[in-house]
Design a protein around this motif. Structure first.
Motif, short mmCIF file in Angstrom:
data_model
loop_
_atom_site.label_atom_id
_atom_site.label_comp_id
_atom_site.label_asym_id
_atom_site.label_seq_id
_atom_site.Cartn_x
_atom_site.Cartn_y
_atom_site.Cartn_z
N THR A 9 3.72 5.90 -5.78
CA THR A 9 3.31 6.10 -7.19
C THR A 9 2.22 7.14 -7.32
OG1 THR A 9 1.58 4.24 -7.18
CG2 THR A 9 3.62 3.68 -7.70
N LEU A 10 1.20 7.50 -6.44
CA LEU A 10 0.39 8.48 -6.66
C LEU A 10 1.16 9.77 -6.40
CD1 LEU A 10 -3.04 7.01 -4.83
CD2 LEU A 10 -2.55 7.29 -7.46
N MET A 11 2.01 9.67 -5.48
CA MET A 11 2.81 11.04 -5.07
C MET A 11 3.46 11.50 -6.45
SD MET A 11 6.32 11.04 -2.68
CE MET A 11 7.13 10.18 -4.25
N LEU A 12 4.06 10.64 -7.32
CA LEU A 12 4.88 10.82 -8.45
C LEU A 12 3.77 11.41 -9.38
CD1 LEU A 12 7.34 8.18 -8.92
CD2 LEU A 12 7.84 10.45 -8.50
N GLN A 13 2.71 10.91 -9.70
CA GLN A 13 1.59 11.41 -10.58
C GLN A 13 1.24 12.90 -9.99
OE1 GLN A 13 -1.37 8.45 -10.89
NE2 GLN A 13 -0.29 7.49 -12.65
N ALA A 14 0.97 12.80 -8.85
CA ALA A 14 0.54 14.38 -8.29
C ALA A 14 1.68 15.28 -8.37
CB ALA A 14 0.24 14.13 -6.81
N ARG A 15 2.71 15.01 -8.17
CA ARG A 15 3.74 15.89 -8.50
C ARG A 15 4.15 16.12 -9.73
NH1 ARG A 15 5.81 20.02 -6.24
NH2 ARG A 15 7.84 20.49 -6.50
N ALA A 16 3.87 15.21 -10.71
CA ALA A 16 3.99 15.53 -12.39
C ALA A 16 2.75 16.55 -12.76
CB ALA A 16 3.90 14.33 -13.06
N TRP A 17 1.73 16.46 -12.25
CA TRP A 17 0.68 17.38 -12.20
C TRP A 17 0.94 18.72 -11.85
CZ3 TRP A 17 -3.79 16.94 -15.27
CH2 TRP A 17 -4.67 18.06 -15.25
N LEU B 53 3.54 1.88 -14.05
CA LEU B 53 4.80 1.04 -13.84
C LEU B 53 6.03 2.03 -14.13
CD1 LEU B 53 4.00 -1.75 -16.41
CD2 LEU B 53 4.37 -1.90 -14.25
N ALA B 54 5.86 3.20 -14.61
CA ALA B 54 7.04 4.17 -14.88
C ALA B 54 7.29 4.69 -13.22
CB ALA B 54 6.38 5.37 -15.74
N CYS B 55 6.18 5.03 -12.68
CA CYS B 55 6.37 5.49 -11.38
C CYS B 55 7.02 4.50 -10.45
CB CYS B 55 4.80 5.92 -10.78
SG CYS B 55 4.20 7.52 -11.71
N VAL B 56 6.64 3.18 -10.32
CA VAL B 56 7.35 2.11 -9.61
C VAL B 56 8.68 2.05 -10.17
CG1 VAL B 56 7.67 -0.25 -9.19
CG2 VAL B 56 5.16 0.86 -9.29
N ILE C 21 0.87 -1.29 -0.05
CA ILE C 21 0.10 -0.05 -0.06
C ILE C 21 0.80 1.35 0.18
CG2 ILE C 21 -1.97 1.06 1.03
CD1 ILE C 21 -2.82 -1.55 2.33
N ALA C 22 1.91 1.07 0.72
CA ALA C 22 2.82 2.33 0.48
C ALA C 22 3.43 2.62 -0.75
CB ALA C 22 3.97 1.96 1.86
N VAL C 23 3.68 1.51 -1.65
CA VAL C 23 4.38 1.70 -2.90
C VAL C 23 3.09 2.44 -3.70
CG1 VAL C 23 5.00 0.43 -4.97
CG2 VAL C 23 5.70 -0.34 -2.62
N VAL C 24 1.80 2.07 -3.61
CA VAL C 24 0.77 2.61 -4.19
C VAL C 24 0.71 4.20 -3.87
CG1 VAL C 24 -1.51 2.73 -4.79
CG2 VAL C 24 -0.37 0.48 -4.58
N PHE D 102 9.98 -7.23 -2.59
CA PHE D 102 8.56 -7.93 -2.75
C PHE D 102 7.33 -6.97 -2.96
CE2 PHE D 102 11.38 -11.41 -1.93
CZ PHE D 102 10.86 -12.65 -2.61
N ALA D 103 7.27 -6.00 -2.40
CA ALA D 103 5.94 -5.23 -2.47
C ALA D 103 5.84 -4.65 -3.65
CB ALA D 103 5.84 -4.41 -1.39
N ASN D 104 6.92 -4.17 -4.11
CA ASN D 104 6.93 -3.56 -5.45
C ASN D 104 6.75 -4.48 -6.35
OD1 ASN D 104 8.08 -0.58 -5.74
ND2 ASN D 104 9.08 -1.27 -3.86
N GLY D 105 7.17 -5.67 -6.32
CA GLY D 105 6.71 -6.71 -7.38
C GLY D 105 5.49 -7.18 -7.41
N LEU D 106 4.75 -7.34 -5.96
CA LEU D 106 3.26 -7.48 -6.15
C LEU D 106 2.53 -6.63 -6.62
CD1 LEU D 106 1.16 -9.03 -4.76
CD2 LEU D 106 1.32 -7.84 -2.83
N VAL D 107 3.10 -5.06 -6.42
CA VAL D 107 2.25 -4.06 -7.10
C VAL D 107 2.40 -4.11 -8.65
CG1 VAL D 107 2.06 -1.42 -7.24
CG2 VAL D 107 2.19 -2.63 -4.97
#
Length: 1094
Positions: free
Chosen positions: A721-729, A739-742, A715-718, A790-795
């Motif tokens: 990723t939302l943080m990077l999208q928000a920062r890009a906006w 995938l690019a954010c991960v 959940i932290a990984v997700v 492993f968490a990144n792999g699961l996401v």
């Protein structure tokens, strides 16, 4: 297994036993207590094949009451093994007395003087009356609401049981029958799995009568946290119950330091028995009571370290394993005071009984000197006389009933070397000179044997050589130390070719050790072996053995570094032991065997036999197998772990050694990072020991131990990723895909250090502030980073799976739409147009237009109603489908636009005139159902171009895809609770817990207010860091850190707090944005500088 003849007597409902309903502190108890009688039931177990009259049997009930509470999905009939064996134990009497050393309980503070003279009862005065509650096989491990209901019913059951004894006594008194037995004051609670936690929750329930529970015994019960810590209310209920237990043992003091009153739970002792390494459902770490119950009121023990058990067992097996059930039955009967017929009122006596009956006195820890001699608590003595005298009281001699005189011994044997061997019950006494044999640092003596203490072998310390104990000089005494012999589990007995002969050396069943402090002040050690005729009651063992040795602990130490353990995956580590090696081999593993199990193989390479006497072509490996087994006793491994306790492996030739430890956790101790294995190997033989890491066992242990951590990290990984999208906006850049954010978050050095290492540093700083011990740094950091990977792999797997499904559906949708448009151009569908006209008239209604104009709001309202009044999982399913549909629409529109653009380009180059092309486009636009979402202008610089539209749809897809994955993880965490909810349909449904509903509403609001990129990515002008505005990207970062820390704490359910927090922030920003816009201010702007149309 246990044979039994069970009968279950139903106990009628009694309104007087119902706890008075009061407002609950949790504000979610809305089921009347009286309605529980129709849902749950109470039974009394009776053992016997004869048919009985239930009413008459209840009139005669006068034993000690025990209440069994089943666990997750368990049945009340699981009580039958314990109840049947208790009945047999009461009729057969106490276990046969052995003279091995018993474990002792040393309470904190001032010891009770009565404990020194306390002895276990030699007969059982009262039988046990086993009651059991029928909890409808509910899955209590999946839902906190079920735990609360079961706790309330157990409180009622306790009251009902005590009232039943009073009713039975009153009836007997009216009928003139004898009523001399006293009424029970309390009920002993026995719980399995989640039933153990329910019993503890009942003890601190506000409606429970005072002091009606004094003893709690749990079997494979999770006490620290639930096995599946996914539901917020379940984790919160655990927290509240454990907090009440901590407060229950707190002592209230005045300002002058005087005690105001006795702690609320000062009369309650708790015993937790774990199943060990084979219990995959509840790990030993969860069964610990550290930090919940003080050490002077608890006993935590693994089944592998229990007397007469020595076995690890599965989660359900612990209820019917005969060795454990028999030992527990005799232990519970030993709690009863023969004088009063009730359990001992003293908590220390009850805990001492549990300790003596259950715990083995095999050393609980090992160091460089093998602390099995730690039993001697005396410090160094300046005077040898004082040393000998001070230990005289510590060791009790063998009782007169098994005493055999020195006169019955044949001639003495004097051992010159450091090793002594006994191969038969020859009736001889062997003398060892402590001063000579114990020179050169060999000041420890160890002795392994299969002879029983007192009846088979006796050991004495002599200040001087003498034939009889009475011949010792005045002022000196002979000290018998036989009572220091500790029992260990013996392997299978050797095969017998004929009576009186043996083909293999017998396995040891006891170990005995003396340290330098124990032997100080004495000159000789004697080992007296009983002659065969003197053993009374049973024949001696057909294969007798005993081996003793003076040794230096430093000679037997072998250490395995992390590098050597990891390299053993490819190449085994070898240890070669020549003959006359130390009997005790101390193997120290720098990585816990609970995380990195190793396979230890021992092969006998020699045993001093030069020739087998057979022809060469027939001898083969006889010398190293059959003949060596005649001389070498089977090796024994003793492993100790600070979490799960003792593990003993007899007949160790090739075995994977695994301990149920919990290394590399936030609250792990330094001892949990290492494992010490003590090998007892015959010094007469040479061995080759191979050590290799078991990769398959490591993979299974890793997923079992760190599953909760990986969920929290996912959940932290997700959020990252939302943080990077928000920062890009916020920076006016195109929204990257998930995938690019991960991938960007895993880049070294800055992103990875910020997101993966900084939370670990924060956790260490938090431990320092709260004065908690630091975990082993290297293993803690390494395992945490591995779990993060492993968490990144699961996401990534979730992203690829969901993207593939949506992509296939979008392609099919776009293909069908395009083909439909072509068919519309070629054919006229009268019925279809009539249907569209009818639909347009239906959409003209105001209510329908309102729903059609606000689909997200409508879906959110439905979700909130389901979350608050049905089940959170069903409520979270609606926004999940909404996000999936939006992703599908955006991707379909993008693909359709791409296909249409390609078709138009092809037609443009094939057409002869531009007028024909424009008429064709105009005709298509007038009949196309895609017109609102498929702009057809060709100019790439126009804001309505297909390129601009496609980029917009891709950004919308990327944004909603992130919300989809976050919502998917949240919904999956409620799936276990949903399974339990389906099981309870039609059986007294209750509203969901307020905590679950409130948090899920926050998750829904996040999806609603973040349905479009410009809605979700808003900046806060009134919050600035170094002159820059703080937007939701910073909120996502903080939420990700919080989820990371929740994963480190093995509490992934806390991630819902972060989700709800983001939802509240998003909702607040939307409200503030609307207010600012109404005032004409432009502080809150979600517009973008580039030309993508949204």
């Amino acid at each position: 297994m246990t044979y039994m003849y069970p009968t279950y007597i139903p106990i009628s409902f009694s309104p007087s036993s119902i706890p008075h309903q009061q407002p609950s502190s949790n504000n979610h108890s809305n089921l009347p207590s009286s309605s529980l009688k129709a849902k749950y039931k109470l039974f009394l177990y009776h053992e016997g094949w004869r048919k009985i009259d239930f009413d008459e049997h209840l009139k005669k009930i006068n034993g000690v009451p025990l209440l069994f509470v089943p666990g997750n999905g368990g049945s009340y009939k699981q009580v039958r093994s314990l109840a049947a064996e208790s009945d047999r134990a009461f009729q057969g009497g106490p276990l046969e007395k052995t003279f091995y050393r018993e474990a002792s309980f040393t309470p904190d503070g001032e010891p009770d003087t009565d404990l020194h003279s306390f002895k276990l009862p030699n007969h059982y005065s009262r039988r046990l009356d086993w009651f059991a509650v029928d909890l409808e096989d509910e899955h209590s491990a999946m839902d906190g609401q079920i735990l609360e209901e079961q706790t309330e019913y157990v409180v009622y059951a306790i009251h009902r049981i005590l009232d039943l004894y009073k009713e039975s006594r009153d009836v007997r008194s009216k009928e003139g029958a004898e009523t001399s037995a006293s009424l029970p004051r309390s009920v002993i609670l026995v719980g399995h799995s989640m039933g153990g936690f329910v019993t503890r929750a009942a003890v601190v329930h506000p409606h429970l009568r005072k002091a009606v529970v004094e003893t709690v015994l749990t079997l494979s019960s999770p006490h620290r946290s639930p096995p599946l810590a996914l539901q917020p209310s379940l984790g919160q209920y655990y927290y509240l119950v454990n907090q009440e237990w901590r407060k229950g043992y707190e002592v209230e003091l005045t300002h002058t330091g005087h005690q105001l009153s006795e702690p609320k739970l000062a009369h309650v002792v708790v015993v937790s028995i774990s199943g060990g390494i084979r219990d995959y459902q509840v790990r030993s770490k969860l069964e610990s009571l550290d930090g919940i119950v003080p050490s002077s009121y608890r006993l935590v023990i693994g089944s592998t370290g229990m007397r007469n058990v020595w076995l690890s067992m599965e989660h359900q097996t612990i209820l019917w394993c005969n060795q454990l059930v028999v030992q527990v039955s005799h232990t519970l009967l030993s709690l009863i005071n023969p004088e009063s017929g009730q359990p001992f009122p003293s908590t220390q006596k009850r805990l001492t009984t549990f300790t003596k009956m259950l715990r083995s006195e095999v050393p609980l820890s090992f160091d460089s000197q093998v602390k099995s001699s730690r039993i001697s608590t005396q410090g160094p003595f300046e005077d040898e006389k004082d040393a000998a005298g001070s230990r005289a009281d510590a060791f009790s001699p063998c009782p007169q009933s098994v005493y055999w005189s020195d006169d019955g011994l044949e001639r003495d044997l004097y051992i010159e070397g450091t090793t002594v061997t006994v191969l038969a019950m020859d009736g001889r006494r062997r003398w060892l000179d402590i001063k000579k044999s114990g020179s050169d640092g060999k000041n420890y003596f160890v002795f392994v044997t299969n002879l029983a203490p007192c009846s088979g072998v006796r050991l004495h310390l002599w200040p001087e050589k003498s034939k009889m104990t009475s011949d010792v000089s005045p002022g000196k005494s002979v000290l018998e130390v036989t009572s220091k012999m500790v029992e260990i589990p013996a392997g299978p007995a050797p095969m017998q070719m004929e009576p009186g002969s043996q083909t293999e050396q017998a396995p040891p069943s006891a170990v005995f050790q003396l340290g330098p402090h124990d032997m100080q002040g004495f000159r000789f050690l004697t080992i007296s072996v009983a002659p065969r005729p003197t053993v009374s009651g049973r024949p001696p063992p057909a294969a007798s053995m005993a081996v003793g040795q003076f040794y230096n602990p430093e000679d037997g130490k072998r250490s395995f570094s992390p590098g050597s353990l990891l390299s053993s995956i490819y190449a085994q580590q070898e240890i070669l032991l020549k003959e006359n090696h130390p009997l005790v081999l101390n193997l120290s593993f720098s990585i816990s065997l609970g995380l990195l199990p190793v396979t230890v193989s021992l092969k006998t390479t020699g045993c001093g036999i030069k020739s087998s006497g057979l022809p060469v072509e027939e001898a083969g490996d006889v010398e190293h197998s059959r003949l060596c087994k005649l001389r070498c006793f089977p090796p024994v491994a003793i492993a100790w772990d600070s979490t799960s306790g003792l593990h003993i492996i007899p007949n160790l030739y090739s075995e994977t050694i695994v301990v149920d430890s919990s290394p590399a956790f936030w609250d792990s101790t330094q001892e949990s990072d290492q494992t010490t294995v003590l090998l007892l190997v015959d010094p007469h033989c040479s061995f080759k020991i191979d050590v290799a890491v078991s990769v398959t066992a490591f993979a299974g242990r890793f997923l079992l131990l760190y599953f909760s951590k990986i969920i929290g990290f996912s959940i932290a990984v997700v959020f990252f990723t939302l943080m990077l999208q928000a920062r890009a906006w916020e920076l006016d850049l195109p929204l990257p895909s998930l995938l690019a954010c991960v991938e960007m978050n895993l880049r070294l050095p800055l992103p990875f250090l910020l997101l993966a290492v900084v939370p670990i540093v924060v956790s260490m700083f938090s431990s320092m502030l709260t004065s908690q011990p630091f975990p082993p740094l290297i293993s803690f950091i390494s395992i945490s980073l591995l779990c993060y990977g492993f968490a990144n792999g699961l996401v990534v797997i979730l992203i690829l799976a969901s993207h593939s499904i949506i992509y296939v559906a979008a392609n099919v949708h776009a293909f069908i739409k395009i083909r439909w448009q072509v068919l519309e151009e070629s054919f006229q569908f009268t019925f279809y147009h009539r249907f569209l006209n009818l639909s347009s008239s239906l959409f003209s209604f105001k209510a329908v237009r309102l729903v059609q104009g606000n689909p997200a709001v409508t879906a959110s309202l439905i979700s909130i109603m389901l979350v608050c009044f049905v089940h959170p999982a069903l409520g979270l399913l609606i926004p999940l489908l909404s996000h999936a549909l939006c992703c599908h629409t955006a991707l379909s529109s993008y693909l359709a636009a791409s296909i249409r653009s390609h078709v138009r380009k092809k037609k443009f180059f094939d057409s002869k005139t531009k007028v024909d092309e424009r008429s064709e486009l105009s005709n298509f636009k007038s009949n196309s159902g895609f017109d609102p979402i498929l702009p057809l202008e060709e100019n790439p610089n126009s804001p309505n171009s297909s390129r601009s539209f496609g980029d917009t749809q891709i950004e919308t897809f990327n944004h909603r895809h992130g919300l989809l994955i976050l919502n998917l993880l949240g919904a999956l965490m409620f799936v276990p609770s949903l399974v339990a909810w389906f099981q309870r349909i039609g059986v007294g449904q209750r509203l969901p817990w307020f905590l679950d509903s409130a948090l899920c509403v926050g998750v829904i609001l996040h999806g609603l207010c973040g349905s479009k990129p410009e809605y979700n990515f808003l900046s806060f002008p009134f919050v600035r860091i170094q002159g820059q505005q703080v937007g939701l990207s910073f909120v996502y970062l903080l939420s990700g850190f919080y989820c990371y820390l929740s994963g480190l704490a093995l509490a992934p359910y806390r991630a819902f707090y972060a989700m709800a927090f983001v939802g509240v922030i998003s909702t607040a920003s939307r409200i503030l944005e609307r207010r600012y816009r109404e005032k004409g201010e432009a502080n809150f702007s979600g517009s973008r500088k580039h030309f993508h149309r949204h």
